[in-house]
Design an enzyme around this catalytic site. Structure first.
Site, PDB file in Angstrom:
ATOM      1  N   ASP A  32       7.552   9.823  -1.560  1.00  0.00           N
ATOM      2  CA  ASP A  32       6.444  10.673  -1.304  1.00  0.00           C
ATOM      3  C   ASP A  32       6.574  12.244  -1.777  1.00  0.00           C
ATOM      4  O   ASP A  32       7.680  12.764  -1.673  1.00  0.00           O
ATOM      5  CB  ASP A  32       5.967  10.816   0.357  1.00  0.00           C
ATOM      6  CG  ASP A  32       4.708  11.564   0.551  1.00  0.00           C
ATOM      7  OD1 ASP A  32       3.710  10.942   1.077  1.00  0.00           O
ATOM      8  OD2 ASP A  32       4.673  12.915   0.370  1.00  0.00           O
ATOM      9  N   ILE A  33       5.699  12.812  -2.291  1.00  0.00           N
ATOM     10  CA  ILE A  33       5.945  14.206  -2.883  1.00  0.00           C
ATOM     11  C   ILE A  33       6.049  15.317  -1.999  1.00  0.00           C
ATOM     12  O   ILE A  33       6.686  16.344  -2.235  1.00  0.00           O
ATOM     13  CB  ILE A  33       4.575  14.554  -3.713  1.00  0.00           C
ATOM     14  CG1 ILE A  33       5.094  15.599  -4.974  1.00  0.00           C
ATOM     15  CG2 ILE A  33       3.482  15.055  -3.015  1.00  0.00           C
ATOM     16  CD1 ILE A  33       3.785  15.708  -6.120  1.00  0.00           C
ATOM     17  N   ASN A  90      -2.216   5.177   7.374  1.00  0.00           N
ATOM     18  CA  ASN A  90      -3.506   5.911   7.797  1.00  0.00           C
ATOM     19  C   ASN A  90      -4.842   5.300   7.003  1.00  0.00           C
ATOM     20  O   ASN A  90      -5.012   5.220   5.860  1.00  0.00           O
ATOM     21  CB  ASN A  90      -3.308   7.423   7.481  1.00  0.00           C
ATOM     22  CG  ASN A  90      -2.235   8.096   8.136  1.00  0.00           C
ATOM     23  OD1 ASN A  90      -2.044   7.901   9.143  1.00  0.00           O
ATOM     24  ND2 ASN A  90      -1.603   8.765   7.497  1.00  0.00           N
ATOM     25  N   GLN A  97      -6.655   9.475   6.312  1.00  0.00           N
ATOM     26  CA  GLN A  97      -6.331   8.894   5.322  1.00  0.00           C
ATOM     27  C   GLN A  97      -6.569   9.848   4.253  1.00  0.00           C
ATOM     28  O   GLN A  97      -7.896  10.071   3.975  1.00  0.00           O
ATOM     29  CB  GLN A  97      -6.954   7.643   5.175  1.00  0.00           C
ATOM     30  CG  GLN A  97      -6.592   6.932   3.681  1.00  0.00           C
ATOM     31  CD  GLN A  97      -7.032   5.743   3.270  1.00  0.00           C
ATOM     32  OE1 GLN A  97      -7.653   5.192   4.203  1.00  0.00           O
ATOM     33  NE2 GLN A  97      -6.827   5.035   2.209  1.00  0.00           N
ATOM     34  N   HIS A 103      -2.139   2.334   1.171  1.00  0.00           N
ATOM     35  CA  HIS A 103      -0.759   2.502   1.126  1.00  0.00           C
ATOM     36  C   HIS A 103       0.035   2.338   2.614  1.00  0.00           C
ATOM     37  O   HIS A 103      -0.778   2.660   3.711  1.00  0.00           O
ATOM     38  CB  HIS A 103      -0.280   4.077   0.588  1.00  0.00           C
ATOM     39  CG  HIS A 103      -1.135   4.932   1.219  1.00  0.00           C
ATOM     40  ND1 HIS A 103      -2.588   5.369   0.938  1.00  0.00           N
ATOM     41  CD2 HIS A 103      -0.771   6.060   2.153  1.00  0.00           C
ATOM     42  CE1 HIS A 103      -2.923   6.463   1.813  1.00  0.00           C
ATOM     43  NE2 HIS A 103      -1.751   7.007   2.127  1.00  0.00           N
ATOM     44  N   HIS A 105       3.302   4.110   4.606  1.00  0.00           N
ATOM     45  CA  HIS A 105       4.490   4.967   4.420  1.00  0.00           C
ATOM     46  C   HIS A 105       5.568   4.490   5.277  1.00  0.00           C
ATOM     47  O   HIS A 105       5.597   3.734   6.392  1.00  0.00           O
ATOM     48  CB  HIS A 105       4.036   6.312   5.367  1.00  0.00           C
ATOM     49  CG  HIS A 105       2.860   7.141   5.098  1.00  0.00           C
ATOM     50  ND1 HIS A 105       3.095   8.300   4.221  1.00  0.00           N
ATOM     51  CD2 HIS A 105       1.620   6.888   5.013  1.00  0.00           C
ATOM     52  CE1 HIS A 105       1.807   8.846   4.318  1.00  0.00           C
ATOM     53  NE2 HIS A 105       0.896   7.949   4.520  1.00  0.00           N
TER      54      HIS A 105
END
Ligand code: 5GP
Length: 121
Positions: A32-33, A90, A97, A103, A105
């Site tokens: 994740d960024i 989410n 979301q 996706h 996490h």
């Protein structure tokens, strides 16, 4: 309706970079960024699915299996399979979301404070 210009679609097409952890034929795992935990990995199916409903309606069992297998393998590669981790998806507006490509996490790398996720108003 799937948005072909969402950020994860661009990552899948190679139009923007990601810090890849692992992939297989059906799914991609990357960091994740904006990590919320020492380990914060995103796992996405390679097919065009906005949410779990589209994934369920449109994905083959091979895609679903490949996706779930990559979640487990990514957790292992990130080194949290023995210490533990939390999976979060989410899904839709009420869950906030942000990116309209299904996706999961993977959160880990330290002890999470609460035993349960609490839904907050
Ligand atoms: P959501 O709220 O949709 O469940 O989570 C979307 C996640 O995608 C967020 O944690 C956010 O930090 C991450 N994200 C958004 N844009 C990018 C990006 O360009 N690259 C990566 N690696 N993660 C992103």
């Amino acid at each position: 309706m799937y948005d072909q210009n969402n950020i994860f679609a661009k990552i899948l097409r190679g139009e923007i970079p990601c810090k890849k952890l692992h992939e297989n034929e059906h799914a991609l795992a990357f960091h994740d960024i904006n990590p919320q935990m020492p380990v914060h990995i995103l796992v996405i199916p390679k097919g065009p699915y906005t949410n779990l409903e589209e994934f369920n309606a449109g994905a083959t069992l091979e895609e679903m299996g490949g996706f779930m297998k990559l979640v487990a393998e990514a957790a292992s590669m990130a080194g949290v399979n023995e210490t533990g981790y939390r999976l979060v998806a989410n899904n839709g507006a009420d869950a906030h979301q942000e990116v309209p490509h299904f996706h999961v996490h993977i959160f880990g790398g330290r002890r999470i404070a609460g035993r349960m996720i609490k839904a907050q108003d």
